[in-house]
Scaffold this motif. Structure first.
Motif, PDB file in Angstrom:
ATOM      1  N   HIS A   1       0.620  -1.587  -0.088  1.00 46.68           N
ATOM      2  CA  HIS A   1      -0.393  -0.201  -0.261  1.00 46.68           C
ATOM      3  C   HIS A   1       0.524   0.891  -0.095  1.00 46.68           C
ATOM      4  O   HIS A   1       0.891   2.519   0.398  1.00 46.68           O
ATOM      5  CB  HIS A   1      -1.193  -0.235   1.248  1.00 46.68           C
ATOM      6  CG  HIS A   1      -1.768  -0.748   0.968  1.00 46.68           C
ATOM      7  ND1 HIS A   1      -3.053  -1.136   0.568  1.00 46.68           N
ATOM      8  CD2 HIS A   1      -1.984  -2.099   2.001  1.00 46.68           C
ATOM      9  CE1 HIS A   1      -3.468  -2.696   0.477  1.00 46.68           C
ATOM     10  NE2 HIS A   1      -2.496  -3.399   1.712  1.00 46.68           N
ATOM     11  N   ARG A   2       1.775   1.218  -0.490  1.00 47.39           N
ATOM     12  CA  ARG A   2       2.939   2.596  -0.370  1.00 47.39           C
ATOM     13  C   ARG A   2       2.284   3.811  -0.929  1.00 47.39           C
ATOM     14  O   ARG A   2       2.331   4.942  -0.343  1.00 47.39           O
ATOM     15  CB  ARG A   2       4.482   1.881  -1.869  1.00 47.39           C
ATOM     16  CG  ARG A   2       5.372   2.405  -1.901  1.00 47.39           C
ATOM     17  CD  ARG A   2       5.881   2.304  -3.081  1.00 47.39           C
ATOM     18  NE  ARG A   2       6.935   3.517  -3.168  1.00 47.39           N
ATOM     19  CZ  ARG A   2       8.067   3.501  -2.168  1.00 47.39           C
ATOM     20  NH1 ARG A   2       8.387   2.835  -2.090  1.00 47.39           N
ATOM     21  NH2 ARG A   2       9.217   4.391  -2.945  1.00 47.39           N
ATOM     22  N   GLU A   3       1.063   3.876  -2.358  1.00 46.40           N
ATOM     23  CA  GLU A   3       0.506   4.857  -2.628  1.00 46.40           C
ATOM     24  C   GLU A   3      -0.027   5.270  -1.950  1.00 46.40           C
ATOM     25  O   GLU A   3      -0.145   6.678  -1.589  1.00 46.40           O
ATOM     26  CB  GLU A   3       0.262   4.988  -3.799  1.00 46.40           C
ATOM     27  CG  GLU A   3       0.822   4.759  -5.234  1.00 46.40           C
ATOM     28  CD  GLU A   3       2.049   5.415  -5.087  1.00 46.40           C
ATOM     29  OE1 GLU A   3       1.946   6.713  -5.595  1.00 46.40           O
ATOM     30  OE2 GLU A   3       2.884   4.893  -5.642  1.00 46.40           O
ATOM     31  N   ASN A   4      -0.774   4.612  -0.337  1.00 43.41           N
ATOM     32  CA  ASN A   4      -1.244   5.214   0.582  1.00 43.41           C
ATOM     33  C   ASN A   4      -0.566   5.909   1.727  1.00 43.41           C
ATOM     34  O   ASN A   4      -1.329   5.541   2.675  1.00 43.41           O
ATOM     35  CB  ASN A   4      -2.244   4.464   0.881  1.00 43.41           C
ATOM     36  CG  ASN A   4      -3.698   4.072  -0.337  1.00 43.41           C
ATOM     37  OD1 ASN A   4      -3.149   5.374  -0.920  1.00 43.41           O
ATOM     38  ND2 ASN A   4      -4.227   2.511  -0.063  1.00 43.41           N
ATOM     39  N   ALA A   5       0.467   5.532   1.802  1.00 40.82           N
ATOM     40  CA  ALA A   5       1.515   5.792   3.092  1.00 40.82           C
ATOM     41  C   ALA A   5       1.498   7.177   3.004  1.00 40.82           C
ATOM     42  O   ALA A   5       1.681   7.850   2.455  1.00 40.82           O
ATOM     43  CB  ALA A   5       2.674   5.181   2.663  1.00 40.82           C
ATOM     44  N   SER A   6       1.528   7.406   4.389  1.00 36.82           N
ATOM     45  CA  SER A   6       1.934   9.231   4.705  1.00 36.82           C
ATOM     46  C   SER A   6       2.967   9.433   4.267  1.00 36.82           C
ATOM     47  O   SER A   6       4.284   8.665   3.790  1.00 36.82           O
ATOM     48  CB  SER A   6       1.029   9.241   5.989  1.00 36.82           C
ATOM     49  OG  SER A   6       2.597   8.569   6.831  1.00 36.82           O
ATOM     50  N   LEU A   7       3.680  11.032   3.783  1.00 35.52           N
ATOM     51  CA  LEU A   7       4.639  11.287   3.532  1.00 35.52           C
ATOM     52  C   LEU A   7       5.403  11.133   4.672  1.00 35.52           C
ATOM     53  O   LEU A   7       6.294  11.111   4.454  1.00 35.52           O
ATOM     54  CB  LEU A   7       4.356  12.573   2.802  1.00 35.52           C
ATOM     55  CG  LEU A   7       5.780  13.981   2.370  1.00 35.52           C
ATOM     56  CD1 LEU A   7       5.950  12.971   1.572  1.00 35.52           C
ATOM     57  CD2 LEU A   7       5.262  15.099   1.758  1.00 35.52           C
ATOM     58  N   GLY A   8       4.673  11.402   6.130  1.00 33.53           N
ATOM     59  CA  GLY A   8       5.785  11.397   7.352  1.00 33.53           C
ATOM     60  C   GLY A   8       6.087  10.551   7.667  1.00 33.53           C
ATOM     61  O   GLY A   8       7.322  10.177   7.217  1.00 33.53           O
ATOM     62  N   LEU A   9       5.946   8.832   7.425  1.00 29.79           N
ATOM     63  CA  LEU A   9       5.876   7.476   7.169  1.00 29.79           C
ATOM     64  C   LEU A   9       7.308   7.805   6.191  1.00 29.79           C
ATOM     65  O   LEU A   9       8.634   7.124   6.181  1.00 29.79           O
ATOM     66  CB  LEU A   9       5.263   6.356   6.793  1.00 29.79           C
ATOM     67  CG  LEU A   9       5.824   5.006   6.996  1.00 29.79           C
ATOM     68  CD1 LEU A   9       5.744   5.181   8.492  1.00 29.79           C
ATOM     69  CD2 LEU A   9       4.699   4.433   6.408  1.00 29.79           C
ATOM     70  N   TYR A  10       7.700   8.007   5.039  1.00 29.31           N
ATOM     71  CA  TYR A  10       8.501   8.104   3.840  1.00 29.31           C
ATOM     72  C   TYR A  10       9.295   9.108   4.591  1.00 29.31           C
ATOM     73  O   TYR A  10      10.080   8.834   4.122  1.00 29.31           O
ATOM     74  CB  TYR A  10       7.652   8.920   2.795  1.00 29.31           C
ATOM     75  CG  TYR A  10       8.717   8.474   1.644  1.00 29.31           C
ATOM     76  CD1 TYR A  10       9.009   7.740   1.082  1.00 29.31           C
ATOM     77  CD2 TYR A  10       8.810  10.121   0.794  1.00 29.31           C
ATOM     78  CE1 TYR A  10       9.620   8.274  -0.335  1.00 29.31           C
ATOM     79  CE2 TYR A  10      10.111   9.507   0.135  1.00 29.31           C
ATOM     80  CZ  TYR A  10      10.511   9.080  -0.667  1.00 29.31           C
ATOM     81  OH  TYR A  10      11.943   8.699  -1.199  1.00 29.31           O
ATOM     82  N   ALA A  11       9.692  10.376   5.041  1.00 32.41           N
ATOM     83  CA  ALA A  11      10.623  11.222   4.984  1.00 32.41           C
ATOM     84  C   ALA A  11      10.933  10.668   6.387  1.00 32.41           C
ATOM     85  O   ALA A  11      11.205  11.359   7.328  1.00 32.41           O
ATOM     86  CB  ALA A  11      10.255  12.742   5.274  1.00 32.41           C
ATOM     87  N   TYR A  12      10.395   9.871   7.667  1.00 34.42           N
ATOM     88  CA  TYR A  12      10.452   9.921   8.618  1.00 34.42           C
ATOM     89  C   TYR A  12      12.269   9.500   9.426  1.00 34.42           C
ATOM     90  O   TYR A  12      12.425  10.434   9.876  1.00 34.42           O
ATOM     91  CB  TYR A  12      10.373   7.693   9.372  1.00 34.42           C
ATOM     92  CG  TYR A  12      10.354   7.253  10.239  1.00 34.42           C
ATOM     93  CD1 TYR A  12       9.569   7.115  11.539  1.00 34.42           C
ATOM     94  CD2 TYR A  12      11.585   7.144  10.389  1.00 34.42           C
ATOM     95  CE1 TYR A  12       9.467   6.379  12.050  1.00 34.42           C
ATOM     96  CE2 TYR A  12      11.971   6.239  12.277  1.00 34.42           C
ATOM     97  CZ  TYR A  12      10.934   5.922  12.880  1.00 34.42           C
ATOM     98  OH  TYR A  12      11.433   5.650  13.325  1.00 34.42           O
TER      99      TYR A  12
END
Length: 333
Positions: free
Chosen positions: A115-126
Motif C-alpha cells: 500500500h505504498r501509494e497510500n502511506a503518509s508522506l511522514g512515513l516516507y520522510a521519517y
C-alpha cells in the motif's frame, strides 16, 4: 563532550523486548554520557493514532522510563512535539537528503508494504526527522537496534552533505551507533523465529511491562519450548530458537551470559528452568511495574517532568538551530 540521543515511540503495550532491547540499556548509559531521552510522538503519527490513546501512551512510556531508572533530573527526558527544533531542522534536512536515499530505506518498504501509494508522506520522510532528532543536539552516539542502523547511516550522510554543501566542516558530527546488551532482540514466546511485538495478535506471545506476577508466571509456563533438556553449550542451541530465546532472556535479566546460564542449568528439563526464569522475571519486573502504576496514577507529575525536560532540550537545540538558519541563509530575528 559525548552526548547520547535516543527515543522511543509511544505506541502502547510496552513489553520485555522494549525494556531489554532499549530502556534498560539507556539506564546504564546515564553513567557514561550526557543523555537526552525522547518520547518521539511526532514519529508515532506517521501512522494513524487515536488522539486520546496517544496522550495516554506518551505518559505510559515516560512512566516506564522513569520507573526503569531514567533520571529526569540529571538527564533530559521530554516528548518530541514540545521542541519545535525537531520539525524545523527536519524540513531543512528534507532539502538536503536525496529522494534516492529515501527510496533505499528498507523500513519504509516493510511498513508500507503493498500500500505504498497510500502511506503518509511522514512515513516516507521519517528518516529525515530521525536525523533531525539526533543532530538538533549534535549527539555523538545513538543506541540503535538492527532495524535502525540504516536510518543512522542516513543521518550520517545528511550531516556530511550539509557540512559539505555549506562549507562548514565538522559543524554536524558523525554520530556513532551504540549496539548494547546481550538481548537486543527478544523473540516471541510463541514463535522463537519472530521478534516479540506489541502488535502480535496473541497477548501470550509477549511479556508486557504491566503484567502482574500471576500473568508473568502463566506466560512463561506456557511459552513454547521443545522436548529436549537444556544443552550445556551455546553451540547446541542452533535450531532451537525457543530454547535460545528463554535462555537469552534469563541471561539478560541476570546480567549473565548464555554460556554461564547453560553451565548452571544445562541438562535440566524446561519445567524446572521455566520456574527459575519466572522467579527472575518477577524479581526484576515487579518493582518497575509497581512504580509505573504509581506514576501513571499521577499524570500531572509526568506532564511536569516532560515539560521541564522540554525546556532543557530547547535550551540545547535552539542555539544549534539558530546557527543552522544562519548557515543556510535565513534571516534570524
Amino acid at each position: 563532550m559525548e552526548r547520547v540521543f535516543s527515543g522511543a515511540q509511544p505506541t502502547g503495550n510496552l513489553h520485555l523486548g522494549n525494556y531489554l532491547g532499549a530502556i534498560r540499556n539507556w539506564v546504564a548509559l546515564q553513567k557514561q554520557y550526557d543523555c537526552i531521552f525522547c518520547v518521539v510522538d511526532m514519529h508515532a503519527i506517521t501512522v494513524w493514532q487515536d488522539p486520546k490513546e496517544l496522550r495516554s501512551n506518551i505518559r505510559e512510556l515516560a512512566a516506564s522510563m522513569i520507573a526503569s531508572g531514567i533520571d529526569p533530573e540529571k538527564h533530559v527526558l521530554f516528548n518530541q512535539s514540545q521542541v519545535s527544533a525537531h520539525a524545523e531542522l527536519a524540513w531543512i534536512f528534507n532539502c538536503v537528503a536525496r529522494i534516492g536515499w529515501m527510496n533505499r530505506m528498507t523500513q519504509f518498504k516493510e511498513k508500507a508494504g503493498k500500500h505504498r501509494e497510500n502511506a503518509s508522506l511522514g512515513l516516507y520522510a521519517y528518516p529525515s526527522l530521525m536525523a533531525a532528532d539526533i543532530l538538533a543536539y549534535k549527539a555523538t552516539h545513538v543506541p540503535v537496534g538492527e532495524d535502525q542502523k540504516q536510518h543512522l547511516e542516513l543521518a550520517r550522510d545528511i550531516a556530511l552533505k550539509f557540512n559539505n554543501d555549506y562549507g562548514v566542516e565538522d559543524f554536524f558530527p558523525q554520530p556513532e551507533p551504540l549496539i548494547l546488551g546481550p538481548a537486543t532482540r527478544v523473540m516471541s514466546l510463541r514463535d522463537g523465529a519472530k521478534k516479540m511485538s506489541k502488535s502480535d495478535a496473541s497477548d501470550m506471545a509477549r511479556i508486557n511491562m504491566t503484567d502482574d506476577a500471576d500473568t508473568l508466571s502463566k506466560k512463561i509456563r506456557k511459552a513454547k519450548t521443545d522436548p529436549e533438556p537444556l544443552p550445556s553449550e551455546a553451540a547446541s542451541l542452533e535450531g532451537r530458537p525457543e530454547a535460545k530465546n528463554l535462555i537469552t532472556i534469563y541471561a539478560a535479566l541476570t546480567d549473565s551470559t548464555v554460556d554461564a546460564v547453560l553451565a548452571e542449568h544445562g541438562g535440566t528439563q524446561f519445567s524446572g528452568f521455566k520456574q527459575a526464569l519466572t522467579d527472575v522475571v518477577v524479581e526484576k519486573l515487579a518493582p518497575i511495574t509497581e512504580e509505573m502504576a504509581r506514576l501513571k496514577a499521577d499524570p500531572a507529575y509526568i506532564d511536569s517532568a516532560l515539560a521541564k525536560g522540554a525546556e532543557r532540550a530547547n535550551a540545547i537545540a535552539q542555539p544549534i538551530l539558530r546557527e543552522v538558519k544562519e548557515i543556510v541563509g535565513f534571516l534570524n530575528s
